[in-house]
Each structure stands twice: as structure tokens, then as C-alpha cells.
Design an enzyme around this catalytic site. Structure first.
Site, PDB file in Angstrom:
ATOM      1  N   LYS A   9       0.811  -1.218   0.000  1.00  0.00           N
ATOM      2  CA  LYS A   9       0.000   0.000   0.000  1.00  0.00           C
ATOM      3  C   LYS A   9       0.852   1.279   0.000  1.00  0.00           C
ATOM      4  O   LYS A   9       2.071   1.232   0.228  1.00  0.00           O
ATOM      5  CB  LYS A   9      -0.912  -0.028   1.226  1.00  0.00           C
ATOM      6  N   TYR A  49     -12.807  -2.139  -1.840  1.00  0.00           N
ATOM      7  CA  TYR A  49     -13.195  -2.042  -0.431  1.00  0.00           C
ATOM      8  C   TYR A  49     -14.709  -1.932  -0.241  1.00  0.00           C
ATOM      9  O   TYR A  49     -15.154  -1.450   0.806  1.00  0.00           O
ATOM     10  CB  TYR A  49     -12.485  -0.854   0.222  1.00  0.00           C
ATOM     11  N   PHE A  57     -14.489   4.118   9.051  1.00  0.00           N
ATOM     12  CA  PHE A  57     -13.161   4.455   8.525  1.00  0.00           C
ATOM     13  C   PHE A  57     -13.091   4.439   6.994  1.00  0.00           C
ATOM     14  O   PHE A  57     -12.027   4.659   6.420  1.00  0.00           O
ATOM     15  CB  PHE A  57     -12.100   3.497   9.106  1.00  0.00           C
ATOM     16  N   ARG A  85      -1.652 -14.322   4.669  1.00  0.00           N
ATOM     17  CA  ARG A  85      -2.300 -13.584   5.765  1.00  0.00           C
ATOM     18  C   ARG A  85      -1.511 -13.722   7.059  1.00  0.00           C
ATOM     19  O   ARG A  85      -1.442 -12.796   7.856  1.00  0.00           O
ATOM     20  CB  ARG A  85      -3.765 -14.011   5.912  1.00  0.00           C
ATOM     21  N   THR A  91      -4.362  -7.010  11.329  1.00  0.00           N
ATOM     22  CA  THR A  91      -4.710  -5.708  10.726  1.00  0.00           C
ATOM     23  C   THR A  91      -4.242  -4.548  11.614  1.00  0.00           C
ATOM     24  O   THR A  91      -3.785  -3.526  11.119  1.00  0.00           O
ATOM     25  CB  THR A  91      -6.247  -5.604  10.553  1.00  0.00           C
ATOM     26  N   ARG A 102       3.216  -6.468   9.021  1.00  0.00           N
ATOM     27  CA  ARG A 102       2.570  -5.347   9.733  1.00  0.00           C
ATOM     28  C   ARG A 102       3.242  -5.082  11.077  1.00  0.00           C
ATOM     29  O   ARG A 102       3.388  -3.926  11.485  1.00  0.00           O
ATOM     30  CB  ARG A 102       1.080  -5.626   9.896  1.00  0.00           C
ATOM     31  N   ASN A 112      -1.624   0.211   7.065  1.00  0.00           N
ATOM     32  CA  ASN A 112      -1.032  -1.030   7.580  1.00  0.00           C
ATOM     33  C   ASN A 112      -0.208  -1.789   6.534  1.00  0.00           C
ATOM     34  O   ASN A 112      -0.071  -3.001   6.590  1.00  0.00           O
ATOM     35  CB  ASN A 112      -2.104  -1.905   8.231  1.00  0.00           C
ATOM     36  N   HIS A 115      -2.178  -5.482   1.942  1.00  0.00           N
ATOM     37  CA  HIS A 115      -3.500  -6.106   1.905  1.00  0.00           C
ATOM     38  C   HIS A 115      -3.342  -7.475   1.261  1.00  0.00           C
ATOM     39  O   HIS A 115      -2.525  -7.624   0.352  1.00  0.00           O
ATOM     40  CB  HIS A 115      -4.475  -5.270   1.055  1.00  0.00           C
TER      41      HIS A 115
HETATM   42  P1  CMP Z   1      -6.986  -4.468   4.502  1.00  0.00           P
HETATM   43  O1  CMP Z   1      -6.436  -5.827   4.769  1.00  0.00           O
HETATM   44  O2  CMP Z   1      -6.576  -3.804   3.242  1.00  0.00           O
HETATM   45  O3  CMP Z   1      -8.590  -4.558   4.531  1.00  0.00           O
HETATM   46  C1  CMP Z   1      -9.420  -3.508   4.950  1.00  0.00           C
HETATM   47  C2  CMP Z   1      -8.652  -2.325   5.431  1.00  0.00           C
HETATM   48  O4  CMP Z   1      -9.375  -1.387   6.180  1.00  0.00           O
HETATM   49  C3  CMP Z   1      -7.571  -2.804   6.389  1.00  0.00           C
HETATM   50  O5  CMP Z   1      -6.580  -3.518   5.712  1.00  0.00           O
HETATM   51  C4  CMP Z   1      -7.143  -1.500   7.000  1.00  0.00           C
HETATM   52  O6  CMP Z   1      -6.296  -0.739   6.141  1.00  0.00           O
HETATM   53  C5  CMP Z   1      -8.486  -0.779   7.120  1.00  0.00           C
HETATM   54  N1  CMP Z   1      -9.089  -0.936   8.469  1.00  0.00           N
HETATM   55  C6  CMP Z   1      -9.593  -2.064   8.995  1.00  0.00           C
HETATM   56  N2  CMP Z   1     -10.081  -1.842  10.234  1.00  0.00           N
HETATM   57  C7  CMP Z   1      -9.866  -0.538  10.503  1.00  0.00           C
HETATM   58  C8  CMP Z   1     -10.149   0.295  11.624  1.00  0.00           C
HETATM   59  N3  CMP Z   1     -10.762  -0.182  12.703  1.00  0.00           N
HETATM   60  N4  CMP Z   1      -9.789   1.586  11.553  1.00  0.00           N
HETATM   61  C9  CMP Z   1      -9.186   2.076  10.456  1.00  0.00           C
HETATM   62  N5  CMP Z   1      -8.883   1.334   9.345  1.00  0.00           N
HETATM   63  C10 CMP Z   1      -9.223   0.044   9.367  1.00  0.00           C
END
Ligand code: CMP
Length: 131
Positions: A9, A49, A57, A85, A91, A102, A112, A115
Site C-alpha cells: 500500500k 473495499y 473508517f 495472511r 490488521t 505489519r 497497515n 492487503h
Molecule cells: P486491509 O487488509 O486492506 O482490509 C481492509 C482495510 O481497512 C484494512 O486492511 C485497513 O487498512 C483498514 N481498516 C480495517 N479496520 C480498521 C479500523 N478499525 N480503523 C481504520 N482502518 C481500518
């Protein structure tokens, strides 16, 4: 042999750690079978998404993922979805183990660094968005 979609990312591309992140996957015997750099459009980000569109968020997530280039890749290997994963880690970086991507690099829950697809169906859908 399983396929999964990974995004390295914007926060990671901005900090020049794409190579270090790819090494995590290659060391675990995952094959990079496609790789490209691109800047996500709003449409791509919304498609990718969609499942999070009602989350508080979501707006920040779209702004972040579209703000600068990312690196999209397809990884192949035995049990690739679960394996990737695990390598990525939780996450939430405060809960991610130290030896995960991460745990090593993530800045926050949104920023983070990586993905990865969570199922074979999602992988198929996500690959069609980015490739
Ligand atoms: P990703 O694995 O790309 O899938 C969904 C994304 O949403 C996740 O990684 C984070 O970047 C974001 N995300 C998930 N939970 C939260 C949260 N509680 N607050 C902010 N961002 C989030």
C-alpha cells in the site's frame, strides 16, 4: 496451487520498503507471478473495499489508498491465501507479531502497509480489479 492478490500500500511505497516486503513472501516459497505499480482510481478503491463502505473508517481508507502509487502482485503457492495472511499479521499493528510485515512496518490500522485476499472467491474478484 493457490493464487492470492496482495497490495503493497501507499505508506510502504512512500517509505521505499517494497523490496523488503517482497522478500518476506519470497523467503516463504511464494512465487510472484504478476507485479505492477499503479495509482488506484476512486472506482478501483471503491470496488476493492466495497465490503467496508458502511464502516466509519471508509472515507479515510479510500483517501489513503488513492493518495499515491501502490504495488499490486499475484502470489502463487501451496495454501497461499492463509500463508500470506499469516506473513502479513494482524490488521492492527499493535496486535501484530514482531516477525510479520505489519508488526515490522505498519503505521496504523488504516496505514497497515499490505492487503491480501481472504478467500479464493475474493482473490479471483480482487485479481480482476487490479490486473
Ligand atoms: P486491509 O487488509 O486492506 O482490509 C481492509 C482495510 O481497512 C484494512 O486492511 C485497513 O487498512 C483498514 N481498516 C480495517 N479496520 C480498521 C479500523 N478499525 N480503523 C481504520 N482502518 C481500518
Amino acid at each position: 496451487m493457490e493464487k492470492t492478490l496482495v497490495l503493497i500500500k501507499p505508506d510502504a511505497v512512500e517509505r521505499n520498503i517494497v523490496g523488503e516486503i517482497l522478500t518476506f513472501y519470497e523467503k516463504q516459497n511464494l512465487k510472484i507471478t504478476a507485479l505492477k505499480m499503479l495509482k488506484a482510481t476512486e472506482d478501483m478503491a471503491h470496488l476493492h473495499y466495497k465490503i467496508h463502505e458502511d464502516k466509519p473508517f471508509f472515507k479515510d481508507l479510500i483517501a489513503y489508498i488513492t493518495r499515491s502509487p501502490l504495488c499490486a502482485l499475484i502470489l502463487e503457492g501451496d495454501n497461499a491465501i492463509e500463508k500470506v495472511r499469516k506473513i502479513n499479521g494482524n490488521t492492527d499493528p499493535s496486535k501484530a507479531e514482531q516477525n510479520t510485515i505489519r508488526g515490522t512496518f505498519a503505521v496504523s490500522k488504516t496505514e497497515n502497509s499490505v492487503h491480501a485476499s481472504d478467500s479464493t472467491e475474493t482473490a479471483q474478484k480482487e485479481i480482476s480489479i487490479w490486473f
